[in-house]
Motif scaffolding. Structure first.
Motif, PDB file in Angstrom:
ATOM      1  N   SER A 152      12.462  -0.929   4.945  1.00  0.00           N
ATOM      2  CA  SER A 152      13.885  -0.784   5.248  1.00  0.00           C
ATOM      3  C   SER A 152      14.666  -1.400   4.094  1.00  0.00           C
ATOM      4  CB  SER A 152      14.203  -1.515   6.553  1.00  0.00           C
ATOM      5  OG  SER A 152      15.580  -1.456   6.829  1.00  0.00           O
ATOM      6  N   TYR A 175      18.734  -1.510   1.871  1.00  0.00           N
ATOM      7  CA  TYR A 175      20.157  -1.210   1.815  1.00  0.00           C
ATOM      8  C   TYR A 175      20.471  -0.671   0.433  1.00  0.00           C
ATOM      9  CZ  TYR A 175      20.970  -3.782   6.124  1.00  0.00           C
ATOM     10  OH  TYR A 175      20.963  -4.195   7.433  1.00  0.00           O
ATOM     11  N   LEU A 176      21.087   0.494   0.380  1.00  0.00           N
ATOM     12  CA  LEU A 176      21.552   1.062  -0.873  1.00  0.00           C
ATOM     13  C   LEU A 176      23.029   0.745  -1.012  1.00  0.00           C
ATOM     14  CD1 LEU A 176      19.806   4.540  -0.703  1.00  0.00           C
ATOM     15  CD2 LEU A 176      19.096   2.538  -1.988  1.00  0.00           C
ATOM     16  N   VAL A 177      23.419   0.242  -2.160  1.00  0.00           N
ATOM     17  CA  VAL A 177      24.810  -0.117  -2.415  1.00  0.00           C
ATOM     18  C   VAL A 177      25.262   0.669  -3.629  1.00  0.00           C
ATOM     19  CG1 VAL A 177      26.394  -2.003  -2.963  1.00  0.00           C
ATOM     20  CG2 VAL A 177      24.415  -2.429  -1.504  1.00  0.00           C
ATOM     21  N   GLY A 194      31.498   4.975  -3.936  1.00  0.00           N
ATOM     22  CA  GLY A 194      31.781   6.263  -3.330  1.00  0.00           C
ATOM     23  C   GLY A 194      32.623   7.151  -4.231  1.00  0.00           C
ATOM     24  N   VAL A 248      30.269   1.347  -1.242  1.00  0.00           N
ATOM     25  CA  VAL A 248      29.640   1.878  -0.039  1.00  0.00           C
ATOM     26  C   VAL A 248      28.253   1.262   0.103  1.00  0.00           C
ATOM     27  CG1 VAL A 248      30.892   4.069  -0.022  1.00  0.00           C
ATOM     28  CG2 VAL A 248      28.765   3.899  -1.276  1.00  0.00           C
ATOM     29  N   MET A 249      27.788   1.140   1.346  1.00  0.00           N
ATOM     30  CA  MET A 249      26.468   0.597   1.614  1.00  0.00           C
ATOM     31  C   MET A 249      25.844   1.411   2.741  1.00  0.00           C
ATOM     32  SD  MET A 249      25.309  -3.254   2.708  1.00  0.00           S
ATOM     33  CE  MET A 249      26.110  -3.223   4.293  1.00  0.00           C
ATOM     34  N   LYS A 250      24.548   1.669   2.616  1.00  0.00           N
ATOM     35  CA  LYS A 250      23.850   2.439   3.635  1.00  0.00           C
ATOM     36  C   LYS A 250      22.461   1.850   3.850  1.00  0.00           C
ATOM     37  CE  LYS A 250      22.182   7.032   4.805  1.00  0.00           C
ATOM     38  NZ  LYS A 250      22.075   8.425   4.423  1.00  0.00           N
ATOM     39  N   LYS A 251      22.118   1.614   5.125  1.00  0.00           N
ATOM     40  CA  LYS A 251      20.768   1.171   5.454  1.00  0.00           C
ATOM     41  C   LYS A 251      19.904   2.419   5.556  1.00  0.00           C
ATOM     42  CE  LYS A 251      18.035  -1.548   8.632  1.00  0.00           C
ATOM     43  NZ  LYS A 251      18.010  -2.396   9.815  1.00  0.00           N
ATOM     44  N   THR A 252      18.732   2.370   4.950  1.00  0.00           N
ATOM     45  CA  THR A 252      17.850   3.526   4.947  1.00  0.00           C
ATOM     46  C   THR A 252      16.396   3.077   4.909  1.00  0.00           C
ATOM     47  OG1 THR A 252      17.457   5.684   3.911  1.00  0.00           O
ATOM     48  CG2 THR A 252      17.889   3.848   2.435  1.00  0.00           C
ATOM     49  N   GLU A 279      16.960   8.412  -2.472  1.00  0.00           N
ATOM     50  CA  GLU A 279      17.327   7.974  -1.138  1.00  0.00           C
ATOM     51  C   GLU A 279      16.698   8.885  -0.104  1.00  0.00           C
ATOM     52  OE1 GLU A 279      21.257   7.609   1.643  1.00  0.00           O
ATOM     53  OE2 GLU A 279      21.505   7.815  -0.498  1.00  0.00           O
ATOM     54  N   ALA A 335      16.894   7.361   7.414  1.00  0.00           N
ATOM     55  CA  ALA A 335      18.060   7.306   8.289  1.00  0.00           C
ATOM     56  C   ALA A 335      19.209   6.735   7.555  1.00  0.00           C
ATOM     57  CB  ALA A 335      17.732   6.535   9.542  1.00  0.00           C
TER      58      ALA A 335
END
Length: 80
Positions: free
Chosen positions: A34, A36-38, A41, A47-51, A77, A80
């Motif tokens: 798991s 976090y992509l930072v 945008g 922007v940050m997204k957990k994937t 990437e 989820a």
């Protein structure tokens, strides 16, 4: 992914500015991790997204002639 910078600073010069130091891991990512992509945008806001890491592999790019920017050593990437 690319075009990034790591900054150093003297905390005492920032006064009460709410800046926290990041912790960089030396752990090599594996499928299923798991993360976090930072990034930035389209409107230039952070922007940050957990994937989840779904695969690890090379990104194929063609030779650049004339020389120009090309994607090298990029993280892909996925998840989820």
């Amino acid at each position: 992914m690319y075009n990034y910078a790591i900054l150093t600073y003297e905390k005492r010069l920032l006064g009460e500015t709410p800046v926290k130091a990041i912790e960089l891991s030396d752990k090599e990512l594996v499928q299923g991790d798991s993360v976090y992509l930072v990034g930035i945008g389209g409107d230039h806001s952070p922007v940050m997204k957990k994937t989840i890491v779904t695969s690890i592999g090379n990104v194929g790019t063609k030779e650049c002639s004339p020389p120009r920017w090309r994607a090298m050593n990029e993280w892909l990437e996925g998840g989820a």
